[in-house]
Scaffold this motif. Structure first.
Motif, mmCIF file in Angstrom:
data_model
loop_
_atom_site.group_PDB
_atom_site.id
_atom_site.type_symbol
_atom_site.label_atom_id
_atom_site.label_comp_id
_atom_site.label_asym_id
_atom_site.label_seq_id
_atom_site.Cartn_x
_atom_site.Cartn_y
_atom_site.Cartn_z
ATOM 1 N N PRO A 114 -19.231 -16.761 54.375
ATOM 2 C CA PRO A 114 -20.127 -16.584 53.215
ATOM 3 C C PRO A 114 -19.383 -16.580 51.884
ATOM 4 N N ASN A 115 -18.090 -16.271 51.925
ATOM 5 C CA ASN A 115 -17.314 -16.215 50.683
ATOM 6 C C ASN A 115 -17.231 -17.578 49.987
ATOM 7 N N ILE A 116 -17.472 -18.650 50.747
ATOM 8 C CA ILE A 116 -17.432 -19.983 50.150
ATOM 9 C C ILE A 116 -18.481 -20.100 49.041
ATOM 10 N N ILE A 117 -19.662 -19.527 49.291
ATOM 11 C CA ILE A 117 -20.731 -19.579 48.287
ATOM 12 C C ILE A 117 -20.318 -18.824 47.032
ATOM 13 N N PHE A 118 -19.744 -17.626 47.210
ATOM 14 C CA PHE A 118 -19.325 -16.829 46.055
ATOM 15 C C PHE A 118 -18.200 -17.529 45.288
ATOM 16 N N MET A 119 -17.364 -18.250 46.017
ATOM 17 C CA MET A 119 -16.285 -18.991 45.373
ATOM 18 C C MET A 119 -16.846 -20.123 44.513
ATOM 19 N N ILE A 120 -17.852 -20.811 45.055
ATOM 20 C CA ILE A 120 -18.484 -21.911 44.323
ATOM 21 C C ILE A 120 -19.177 -21.383 43.070
ATOM 22 N N VAL A 121 -19.893 -20.266 43.219
ATOM 23 C CA VAL A 121 -20.575 -19.680 42.063
ATOM 24 C C VAL A 121 -19.555 -19.180 41.034
ATOM 25 N N GLY A 122 -18.448 -18.642 41.515
ATOM 26 C CA GLY A 122 -17.382 -18.215 40.608
ATOM 27 C C GLY A 122 -16.850 -19.386 39.800
ATOM 28 N N ALA A 123 -16.692 -20.533 40.457
ATOM 29 C CA ALA A 123 -16.245 -21.737 39.746
ATOM 30 C C ALA A 123 -17.271 -22.146 38.694
ATOM 31 N N LEU A 124 -18.551 -21.975 39.010
ATOM 32 C CA LEU A 124 -19.606 -22.277 38.038
ATOM 33 C C LEU A 124 -19.504 -21.351 36.830
ATOM 34 N N TYR A 125 -19.234 -20.068 37.072
ATOM 35 C CA TYR A 125 -19.057 -19.118 35.967
ATOM 36 C C TYR A 125 -17.923 -19.572 35.044
ATOM 37 N N VAL A 126 -16.834 -20.038 35.643
ATOM 38 C CA VAL A 126 -15.687 -20.509 34.861
ATOM 39 C C VAL A 126 -16.089 -21.683 33.971
ATOM 40 N N VAL A 127 -16.778 -22.643 34.562
ATOM 41 C CA VAL A 127 -17.193 -23.835 33.810
ATOM 42 C C VAL A 127 -18.174 -23.470 32.700
ATOM 43 N N LEU A 128 -19.165 -22.631 33.024
ATOM 44 C CA LEU A 128 -20.143 -22.221 32.017
ATOM 45 C C LEU A 128 -19.478 -21.448 30.888
ATOM 46 N N GLY A 129 -18.487 -20.634 31.238
ATOM 47 C CA GLY A 129 -17.756 -19.895 30.221
ATOM 48 C C GLY A 129 -17.122 -20.825 29.199
ATOM 49 N N ASN A 130 -16.633 -21.967 29.663
ATOM 50 C CA ASN A 130 -16.036 -22.950 28.760
ATOM 51 C C ASN A 130 -17.072 -23.620 27.867
ATOM 52 N N TYR A 131 -18.318 -23.642 28.309
ATOM 53 C CA TYR A 131 -19.370 -24.343 27.559
ATOM 54 C C TYR A 131 -20.144 -23.437 26.610
ATOM 55 N N PHE A 132 -20.045 -22.133 26.784
ATOM 56 C CA PHE A 132 -20.847 -21.212 25.979
ATOM 57 C C PHE A 132 -20.698 -21.438 24.476
ATOM 58 N N LYS A 133 -19.472 -21.643 24.027
ATOM 59 C CA LYS A 133 -19.240 -21.761 22.584
ATOM 60 C C LYS A 133 -19.828 -23.040 21.991
ATOM 61 N N THR A 134 -20.209 -24.000 22.836
ATOM 62 C CA THR A 134 -20.773 -25.263 22.333
ATOM 63 C C THR A 134 -22.298 -25.234 22.290
ATOM 64 N N ILE A 135 -22.913 -24.188 22.849
ATOM 65 C CA ILE A 135 -24.374 -24.120 22.917
ATOM 66 C C ILE A 135 -24.936 -23.667 21.571
ATOM 67 N N LYS A 136 -25.806 -24.488 21.016
ATOM 68 C CA LYS A 136 -26.459 -24.151 19.758
ATOM 69 C C LYS A 136 -27.572 -23.137 20.012
ATOM 70 N N ALA A 137 -27.903 -22.361 18.973
ATOM 71 C CA ALA A 137 -28.961 -21.354 19.094
ATOM 72 C C ALA A 137 -30.280 -22.005 19.480
ATOM 73 N N ASN A 138 -30.876 -21.549 20.578
ATOM 74 C CA ASN A 138 -32.143 -22.099 21.058
ATOM 75 C C ASN A 138 -32.831 -21.061 21.937
ATOM 76 N N TYR A 139 -34.061 -21.377 22.355
ATOM 77 C CA TYR A 139 -34.861 -20.426 23.124
ATOM 78 C C TYR A 139 -34.752 -20.600 24.635
ATOM 79 N N PHE A 140 -33.948 -21.569 25.119
ATOM 80 C CA PHE A 140 -33.999 -21.927 26.526
ATOM 81 C C PHE A 140 -32.716 -21.674 27.312
ATOM 82 N N ILE A 141 -31.558 -21.992 26.734
ATOM 83 C CA ILE A 141 -30.307 -21.815 27.474
ATOM 84 C C ILE A 141 -29.320 -21.001 26.646
#
Length: 216
Positions: A114-141
């Motif tokens: 089951p740890n494989i799923i948590f590892m994949i989601v952890g990788a997603l957190y890493v990627v999203l963390g890199n994208y946060f600063k590029t997200i413009k103010a909006n009501y959806f994401i």
């Protein structure tokens, strides 16, 4: 929406549907549909229920992310350009991979580690963390709180901090998935998720209070 640009995404969305069709005749009438934190099956059901996996994961996410730029009243998402397309690609790819993993686990009758799923989601957190600063103010994401939506400066500061926290949290989730047993890792992963979700929210509120005091 340019069809040529969307074709790779559509192909990614279709992958779990095609894989499910390929293994359909190999599946028994009743298949495992839910697993506990140890990776053990705790619910069986009709295999027709499996069709909801690719529908609710890659297809739904793709449709939502495709529609959002056109209904965003501030039109900020469209200003992200290729950054938004890359983010949509990453999220759709993640959901498709997750759907494929679940269907394969159902076919084999075991979730494996089951740890494989948590590892994949952890990788997603890493990627999203890199994208946060590029997200413009909006009501959806993004980190949408009453305070980030109230002030562009609070939005930027919150996403800058949130990006760092999500990046570190994702790395910790990956590391813990490699060294901890499934039960303990589940609790640690949930703790990490709660922390990286709450800190930016609290931070945005504190920034808002600070701005209010400065204005008053």
């Amino acid at each position: 929406m340019k069809l040529k640009k969307e074709l790779p995404l559509i192909g990614i969305v279709l992958l779990p549907f095609l894989y499910l069709a390929y293994v359909w005749n190999q599946l028994p009438a009743e298949v495992p549909l839910h697993y506990n934190i140890k990776g053990e099956v705790d619910r069986y059901g009709d295999k027709s229920e499996l069709i909801m996996i690719p529908i609710l994961l890659p297809l739904l996410i793709y449709v939502i992310l495709s529609v959002v730029p056109y209904i965003d009243p501030k039109k900020q998402i469209q200003k992200m350009g290729n950054k938004y397309h890359d983010l949509k690609l990453i999220l759709t790819l993640f959901m498709s991979a997750l759907a494929l993993f679940i269907i394969h686990a159902t076919k084999s009758g075991s979730l494996g580690n089951p740890n494989i799923i948590f590892m994949i989601v952890g990788a997603l957190y890493v990627v999203l963390g890199n994208y946060f600063k590029t997200i413009k103010a909006n009501y959806f994401i993004g980190i949408r709180t009453p305070w980030t939506l109230e002030s562009e400066s609070i939005w930027k500061a919150t996403h800058k901090l949130g990006g760092k926290i999500w990046f570190v949290g994702g790395l910790l989730a990956i590391i813990c998935s490699l060294i901890l047993d499934a039960k303990l890792n589940f609790m640690v992963f949930m703790g990490i998720t709660v922390v990286i979700a709450l800190i930016p929210v609290i931070y945005s509120f504190l920034l808002y209070r600070k701005e209010q005091k400065a204005a008053g």
